[in-house]
Design a protein around this motif. Sequence first.
Motif, PDB file in Angstrom:
ATOM      1  N   GLU A 104      81.720  87.329  19.794  1.00 47.18           N
ATOM      2  CA  GLU A 104      82.680  88.425  19.711  1.00 47.18           C
ATOM      3  C   GLU A 104      82.024  89.788  19.594  1.00 47.18           C
ATOM      4  O   GLU A 104      82.728  90.800  19.523  1.00 47.18           O
ATOM      5  N   ALA A 105      80.703  89.859  19.577  1.00 45.72           N
ATOM      6  CA  ALA A 105      80.027  91.139  19.379  1.00 45.72           C
ATOM      7  C   ALA A 105      78.748  91.189  20.211  1.00 45.72           C
ATOM      8  O   ALA A 105      78.184  90.154  20.585  1.00 45.72           O
ATOM      9  N   VAL A 106      78.300  92.414  20.499  1.00 42.44           N
ATOM     10  CA  VAL A 106      77.081  92.620  21.275  1.00 42.44           C
ATOM     11  C   VAL A 106      76.069  93.364  20.426  1.00 42.44           C
ATOM     12  O   VAL A 106      76.400  93.990  19.417  1.00 42.44           O
ATOM     13  N   ASP A 107      74.825  93.302  20.874  1.00 45.86           N
ATOM     14  CA  ASP A 107      73.747  94.006  20.184  1.00 45.86           C
ATOM     15  C   ASP A 107      73.338  95.281  20.899  1.00 45.86           C
ATOM     16  O   ASP A 107      72.747  96.181  20.286  1.00 45.86           O
ATOM     17  N   ALA A 108      73.619  95.382  22.183  1.00 46.76           N
ATOM     18  CA  ALA A 108      73.354  96.580  22.968  1.00 46.76           C
ATOM     19  C   ALA A 108      74.060  96.424  24.306  1.00 46.76           C
ATOM     20  O   ALA A 108      74.474  95.325  24.685  1.00 46.76           O
ATOM     21  N   VAL A 109      74.205  97.538  25.022  1.00 51.33           N
ATOM     22  CA  VAL A 109      74.721  97.545  26.386  1.00 51.33           C
ATOM     23  C   VAL A 109      73.729  98.327  27.237  1.00 51.33           C
ATOM     24  O   VAL A 109      73.252  99.391  26.816  1.00 51.33           O
ATOM     25  N   VAL A 110      73.425  97.812  28.413  1.00 50.11           N
ATOM     26  CA  VAL A 110      72.435  98.440  29.287  1.00 50.11           C
ATOM     27  C   VAL A 110      73.094  98.891  30.587  1.00 50.11           C
ATOM     28  O   VAL A 110      73.805  98.116  31.235  1.00 50.11           O
ATOM     29  N   LEU A 111      72.829 100.129  30.973  1.00 48.41           N
ATOM     30  CA  LEU A 111      73.181 100.667  32.278  1.00 48.41           C
ATOM     31  C   LEU A 111      71.873 100.988  32.999  1.00 48.41           C
ATOM     32  O   LEU A 111      70.996 101.626  32.414  1.00 48.41           O
ATOM     33  N   ALA A 112      71.729 100.554  34.241  1.00 49.68           N
ATOM     34  CA  ALA A 112      70.432 100.718  34.910  1.00 49.68           C
ATOM     35  C   ALA A 112      70.603 100.974  36.393  1.00 49.68           C
ATOM     36  O   ALA A 112      71.575 100.540  37.023  1.00 49.68           O
ATOM     37  N   GLY A 113      69.637 101.673  36.963  1.00 47.64           N
ATOM     38  CA  GLY A 113      69.489 101.728  38.400  1.00 47.64           C
ATOM     39  C   GLY A 113      68.789 100.480  38.880  1.00 47.64           C
ATOM     40  O   GLY A 113      68.579  99.526  38.128  1.00 47.64           O
ATOM     41  N   GLY A 114      68.432 100.464  40.160  1.00 48.66           N
ATOM     42  CA  GLY A 114      67.595  99.379  40.661  1.00 48.66           C
ATOM     43  C   GLY A 114      68.304  98.212  41.278  1.00 48.66           C
ATOM     44  O   GLY A 114      67.661  97.212  41.618  1.00 48.66           O
ATOM     45  N   SER A 115      69.632  98.251  41.371  1.00 48.31           N
ATOM     46  CA  SER A 115      70.370  97.117  41.911  1.00 48.31           C
ATOM     47  C   SER A 115      69.964  95.843  41.150  1.00 48.31           C
ATOM     48  O   SER A 115      69.793  95.891  39.935  1.00 48.31           O
ATOM     49  N   VAL A 116      69.799  94.721  41.827  1.00 51.57           N
ATOM     50  CA  VAL A 116      69.531  93.465  41.131  1.00 51.57           C
ATOM     51  C   VAL A 116      68.255  93.516  40.307  1.00 51.57           C
ATOM     52  O   VAL A 116      68.144  92.838  39.274  1.00 51.57           O
ATOM     53  N   TYR A 117      67.285  94.317  40.725  1.00 51.62           N
ATOM     54  CA  TYR A 117      66.052  94.441  39.956  1.00 51.62           C
ATOM     55  C   TYR A 117      66.324  95.075  38.591  1.00 51.62           C
ATOM     56  O   TYR A 117      65.666  94.767  37.601  1.00 51.62           O
ATOM     57  N   GLY A 118      67.299  95.977  38.544  1.00 53.74           N
ATOM     58  CA  GLY A 118      67.580  96.698  37.316  1.00 53.74           C
ATOM     59  C   GLY A 118      68.126  95.832  36.206  1.00 53.74           C
ATOM     60  O   GLY A 118      68.055  96.215  35.027  1.00 53.74           O
ATOM     61  N   LEU A 119      68.668  94.662  36.540  1.00 49.41           N
ATOM     62  CA  LEU A 119      69.162  93.772  35.489  1.00 49.41           C
ATOM     63  C   LEU A 119      68.051  93.339  34.537  1.00 49.41           C
ATOM     64  O   LEU A 119      68.312  92.971  33.387  1.00 49.41           O
ATOM     65  N   ALA A 120      66.810  93.412  35.000  1.00 54.11           N
ATOM     66  CA  ALA A 120      65.674  93.052  34.142  1.00 54.11           C
ATOM     67  C   ALA A 120      65.486  94.033  32.994  1.00 54.11           C
ATOM     68  O   ALA A 120      64.772  93.724  32.027  1.00 54.11           O
ATOM     69  N   ALA A 121      66.096  95.211  33.062  1.00 47.46           N
ATOM     70  CA  ALA A 121      66.012  96.143  31.937  1.00 47.46           C
ATOM     71  C   ALA A 121      66.552  95.494  30.667  1.00 47.46           C
ATOM     72  O   ALA A 121      66.051  95.743  29.564  1.00 47.46           O
TER      73      ALA A 121
END
Length: 338
Positions: A66-83
């Motif tokens: 029910e809770a998160v520890d952080a939220v990430v917004l990134a460039g890079g398309s699929v590569y950016g998910l690695a952030a």
Amino acid sequence: MIPGPGARNLITDVPGLKVGQSSDAGARTGVTVILPDDRAVAAVDVRGGAPGTRETDALAADTLVEAVDAVVLAGGSVYGLAAADGVTAWLGARGRGYGMVVRPGVPKAPVVPAAILYDLGNGGNKDWGLEPPYRALGLAAIEAAGVDFALGTAGAGAGAMAGALKGGLGSASVVTSDGFTVGAVVAVNSFGSVVAPGGRSFWAAPYELNGEFGGVPLGNARAGPDDWGLAKADPRRGANTTIACVATDAILTPAQARRLAMMAQDGLARAIRPVHAPFDGDVVFAVSTGRRALADPTDFTLTRLGALAADCLARAVARGVYEATAWPGPDARCWRDL
């Protein structure tokens, strides 16, 4: 108390929230991390036809976490998910995360949803082979987390384009007369235009506070059928997607946070034309830091917060483009050049 922007006019005016950013100027890309002080209730709403996300299914109201520890917004398309890998490692090393099994030697599992935008075709150096920079950018961003952060060509907005104009990272906040705080942060990489045809007026102009994005009124702006002004000329390149997070200090359930995210999406519709297209990936997260109980009647207060979140997001879109500066070279025109 008169309603208006918070002290910084940033999402970090929401108590219990920090933001960190990093960018790679050579690659024309970057990462923005929204970091709550404690685990925070969150939700997501996806409207675009080409999203790129991580762990969004875990945010459904009927799931375990029910809770998160952080939220990430990134460039890079699929590569950016690695952030999010870098952010997860940083949090885990500090004992933060969801702990289903609590005993020595069993690490907690940080919950880090993420969304990406497409900036691979913006002319930067993407010759990274087997080592895309995003895990390192995620680590650098969370290390830099604080209450102040740059707007414009920064973080996840570093490589963004807003229609035919340089896009960027925007943020805005509002504090209500009864003390609730709402904020938004957005990386604007839209197919659609953020300004009305034939001029420099932002579509978000009716929601502007204190001249925060130039004070240019919408005036008599009109948009005829199929007149999209400074939208991108060729959406097939796929260089699109606007990703955002809204936040409040109100105590929300996961279902209420989902409603907040859904209502906030209207901020994109107020600020970008057209939006939510098949080749956009528009994603809006909502986060509650849980500092203030909803006032009665709770449904009405939630409605107010959702409307304010949409307004904040529209303002943040315009601020991101207003503050954007060009890369070296002639290939990105900025709003200030109009």
